[in-house]
Design a protein around this motif. Structure first.
Motif, mmCIF file in Angstrom:
data_model
loop_
_atom_site.group_PDB
_atom_site.id
_atom_site.type_symbol
_atom_site.label_atom_id
_atom_site.label_comp_id
_atom_site.label_asym_id
_atom_site.label_seq_id
_atom_site.Cartn_x
_atom_site.Cartn_y
_atom_site.Cartn_z
ATOM 1 N N ASP A 192 -5.451 -5.226 -13.568
ATOM 2 C CA ASP A 192 -5.646 -5.580 -12.163
ATOM 3 C C ASP A 192 -5.398 -4.379 -11.255
ATOM 4 O O ASP A 192 -5.750 -4.393 -10.088
ATOM 5 N N GLU A 193 -4.776 -3.343 -11.818
ATOM 6 C CA GLU A 193 -4.415 -2.183 -11.017
ATOM 7 C C GLU A 193 -5.605 -1.247 -10.859
ATOM 8 O O GLU A 193 -6.170 -0.762 -11.819
ATOM 9 N N ASP A 194 -5.999 -1.034 -9.640
ATOM 10 C CA ASP A 194 -7.044 -0.069 -9.304
ATOM 11 C C ASP A 194 -6.383 0.918 -8.356
ATOM 12 O O ASP A 194 -6.201 0.629 -7.177
ATOM 13 N N ARG A 195 -5.976 2.041 -8.886
ATOM 14 C CA ARG A 195 -5.165 2.977 -8.113
ATOM 15 C C ARG A 195 -5.884 3.507 -6.884
ATOM 16 O O ARG A 195 -5.273 3.695 -5.847
ATOM 17 N N PHE A 196 -7.189 3.745 -6.985
ATOM 18 C CA PHE A 196 -7.913 4.270 -5.831
ATOM 19 C C PHE A 196 -8.048 3.200 -4.746
ATOM 20 O O PHE A 196 -7.869 3.480 -3.567
ATOM 21 N N ASN A 197 -8.337 1.975 -5.150
ATOM 22 C CA ASN A 197 -8.407 0.889 -4.177
ATOM 23 C C ASN A 197 -7.032 0.673 -3.557
ATOM 24 O O ASN A 197 -6.902 0.475 -2.356
ATOM 25 N N SER A 198 -6.003 0.738 -4.384
ATOM 26 C CA SER A 198 -4.633 0.578 -3.897
ATOM 27 C C SER A 198 -4.287 1.676 -2.891
ATOM 28 O O SER A 198 -3.691 1.403 -1.845
ATOM 29 N N MET A 199 -4.660 2.930 -3.202
ATOM 30 C CA MET A 199 -4.392 4.033 -2.275
ATOM 31 C C MET A 199 -5.134 3.809 -0.958
ATOM 32 O O MET A 199 -4.575 4.045 0.118
ATOM 33 N N GLY A 253 -5.627 8.244 12.539
ATOM 34 C CA GLY A 253 -6.601 7.289 12.008
ATOM 35 C C GLY A 253 -7.872 7.968 11.520
ATOM 36 O O GLY A 253 -8.407 7.628 10.463
ATOM 37 N N GLN A 254 -8.343 8.951 12.282
ATOM 38 C CA GLN A 254 -9.553 9.678 11.875
ATOM 39 C C GLN A 254 -9.319 10.445 10.578
ATOM 40 O O GLN A 254 -10.171 10.444 9.680
ATOM 41 N N ARG A 255 -8.159 11.100 10.473
ATOM 42 C CA ARG A 255 -7.868 11.879 9.266
ATOM 43 C C ARG A 255 -7.694 10.984 8.052
ATOM 44 O O ARG A 255 -8.173 11.293 6.965
ATOM 45 N N VAL A 256 -7.005 9.876 8.230
ATOM 46 C CA VAL A 256 -6.821 8.949 7.114
ATOM 47 C C VAL A 256 -8.172 8.380 6.684
ATOM 48 O O VAL A 256 -8.435 8.224 5.486
ATOM 49 N N SER A 257 -9.045 8.102 7.641
ATOM 50 C CA SER A 257 -10.385 7.600 7.298
ATOM 51 C C SER A 257 -11.153 8.603 6.444
ATOM 52 O O SER A 257 -11.867 8.221 5.513
ATOM 53 N N LYS A 258 -10.996 9.885 6.746
ATOM 54 C CA LYS A 258 -11.646 10.926 5.923
ATOM 55 C C LYS A 258 -11.095 10.892 4.496
ATOM 56 O O LYS A 258 -11.844 11.022 3.521
ATOM 57 N N VAL A 259 -9.781 10.722 4.371
ATOM 58 C CA VAL A 259 -9.164 10.663 3.040
ATOM 59 C C VAL A 259 -9.674 9.436 2.284
ATOM 60 O O VAL A 259 -10.005 9.523 1.090
ATOM 61 N N VAL A 260 -9.757 8.290 2.956
ATOM 62 C CA VAL A 260 -10.250 7.068 2.310
ATOM 63 C C VAL A 260 -11.686 7.266 1.834
ATOM 64 O O VAL A 260 -12.045 6.871 0.726
ATOM 65 N N THR A 261 -12.512 7.902 2.645
ATOM 66 C CA THR A 261 -13.903 8.182 2.255
ATOM 67 C C THR A 261 -13.929 9.059 1.002
ATOM 68 O O THR A 261 -14.713 8.803 0.071
ATOM 69 N N SER A 262 -13.067 10.064 0.957
ATOM 70 C CA SER A 262 -12.995 10.936 -0.225
ATOM 71 C C SER A 262 -12.531 10.155 -1.454
ATOM 72 O O SER A 262 -13.065 10.340 -2.551
ATOM 73 N N LEU A 263 -11.543 9.284 -1.268
ATOM 74 C CA LEU A 263 -11.064 8.471 -2.386
ATOM 75 C C LEU A 263 -12.172 7.570 -2.931
ATOM 76 O O LEU A 263 -12.311 7.408 -4.146
ATOM 77 N N LYS A 264 -12.965 7.004 -2.028
ATOM 78 C CA LYS A 264 -14.063 6.141 -2.469
ATOM 79 C C LYS A 264 -15.114 6.942 -3.241
ATOM 80 O O LYS A 264 -15.662 6.457 -4.233
ATOM 81 N N GLN A 320 5.506 -3.324 0.413
ATOM 82 C CA GLN A 320 4.337 -4.091 -0.010
ATOM 83 C C GLN A 320 3.328 -4.173 1.121
ATOM 84 O O GLN A 320 3.695 -4.173 2.300
ATOM 85 N N LEU A 321 2.068 -4.260 0.753
ATOM 86 C CA LEU A 321 1.010 -4.457 1.737
ATOM 87 C C LEU A 321 1.097 -5.883 2.271
ATOM 88 O O LEU A 321 1.613 -6.781 1.597
ATOM 89 N N LYS A 322 0.564 -6.085 3.464
ATOM 90 C CA LYS A 322 0.563 -7.406 4.071
ATOM 91 C C LYS A 322 -0.136 -8.389 3.134
ATOM 92 O O LYS A 322 -1.223 -8.118 2.631
ATOM 93 N N GLY A 323 0.515 -9.515 2.868
ATOM 94 C CA GLY A 323 -0.057 -10.532 1.989
ATOM 95 C C GLY A 323 0.217 -10.297 0.513
ATOM 96 O O GLY A 323 -0.167 -11.092 -0.326
ATOM 97 N N LYS A 324 0.872 -9.209 0.178
ATOM 98 C CA LYS A 324 1.195 -8.891 -1.216
ATOM 99 C C LYS A 324 2.701 -9.020 -1.391
ATOM 100 O O LYS A 324 3.464 -8.982 -0.439
ATOM 101 N N GLY A 325 3.134 -9.109 -2.627
ATOM 102 C CA GLY A 325 4.567 -9.135 -2.895
ATOM 103 C C GLY A 325 5.179 -10.463 -2.504
ATOM 104 O O GLY A 325 4.514 -11.464 -2.277
ATOM 105 N N VAL A 326 6.502 -10.490 -2.420
ATOM 106 C CA VAL A 326 7.253 -11.696 -2.110
ATOM 107 C C VAL A 326 7.427 -11.786 -0.600
ATOM 108 O O VAL A 326 7.863 -10.837 0.043
ATOM 109 N N SER A 327 7.092 -12.962 -0.049
ATOM 110 C CA SER A 327 7.220 -13.146 1.398
ATOM 111 C C SER A 327 8.626 -13.615 1.741
ATOM 112 O O SER A 327 9.379 -14.078 0.874
#
Length: 177
Positions: free
Chosen positions: A34-41, A108-119, A161-168
């Motif tokens: 279930d672990e997708d490291r790139f999607n997780s990043m 936000g712009q810089r992180v978006s560039k990193v996400v595009t590279s990860l994809k 944990q990301l929102k909606g993940k882990g123990v609430s």
């Protein structure tokens, strides 16, 4: 015949190199898991942008409220020069806070560039996974996981944990009821 003997060491080197690539790929991408490291990043980076945006908005709303209060105080004592000077200083600091909060947009712009590279990297890795076969990479990935031997506290450390993940908090409250 000697030409084929000359090629044998090169073929063995090439084989060893491709085996190393397969092991590295298996360590990054765990097929069947279930672990997708790139999607997780990508999700973690999106969460950073969202949390930064929420915090920045809270800061800006608070500073706007402070500015409004300062303007109300100014209206109460328009002829009080020492107070007016202090209120002007508050206004200058408020302007500095507004300028400093512009970091959020740039972040936000810089992180978006990193996400595009990860994809992009993820797409290339998916191509390699399909070339080598998921079953083989899953086998190698299992071997690598067993070799890394994460246990104890190291196996528990996963960060926020990301929102909606882990123990609430509701889950924790139910445990104590």
């Amino acid at each position: 015949m000697s030409a084929s003997l000359d090629l044998k060491p090169e073929i063995l080197k090439l084989f060893a190199f491709t085996q190393k690539i397969r092991h590295e790929l298996a360590a990054i991408r765990k097929p069947g898991s279930d672990e997708d490291r790139f999607n997780s990043m990508s999700q973690e980076l999106d969460a950073i942008v969202e949390a930064t945006e929420v915090a920045t908005n809270a800061i800006l709303e608070s500073v706007e409220a402070i500015d409004a209060l300062a303007q109300e105080i100014r209206a109460m004592a328009p002829d009080n020069k020492p107070m007016t000077n202090k209120l002007d200083a508050i206004g200058d600091k408020i302007g500095t806070v507004f300028e400093a909060c512009s970091f959020q947009d740039i972040t936000g712009q810089r992180v978006s560039k990193v996400v595009t590279s990860l994809k992009f990297i993820d797409e290339k890795l998916n191509t390699m996974v399909s070339l080598w076969g998921k079953d083989e990479l899953a086998r190698l990935s299992k071997e690598i996981s067993e070799e890394s031997g994460k246990s104890g506290d190291a196996a528990l450390l996963n960060g926020p944990q990301l929102k909606g993940k882990g123990v609430s908090q509701d889950d924790i409250d139910r445990l104590f009821d």
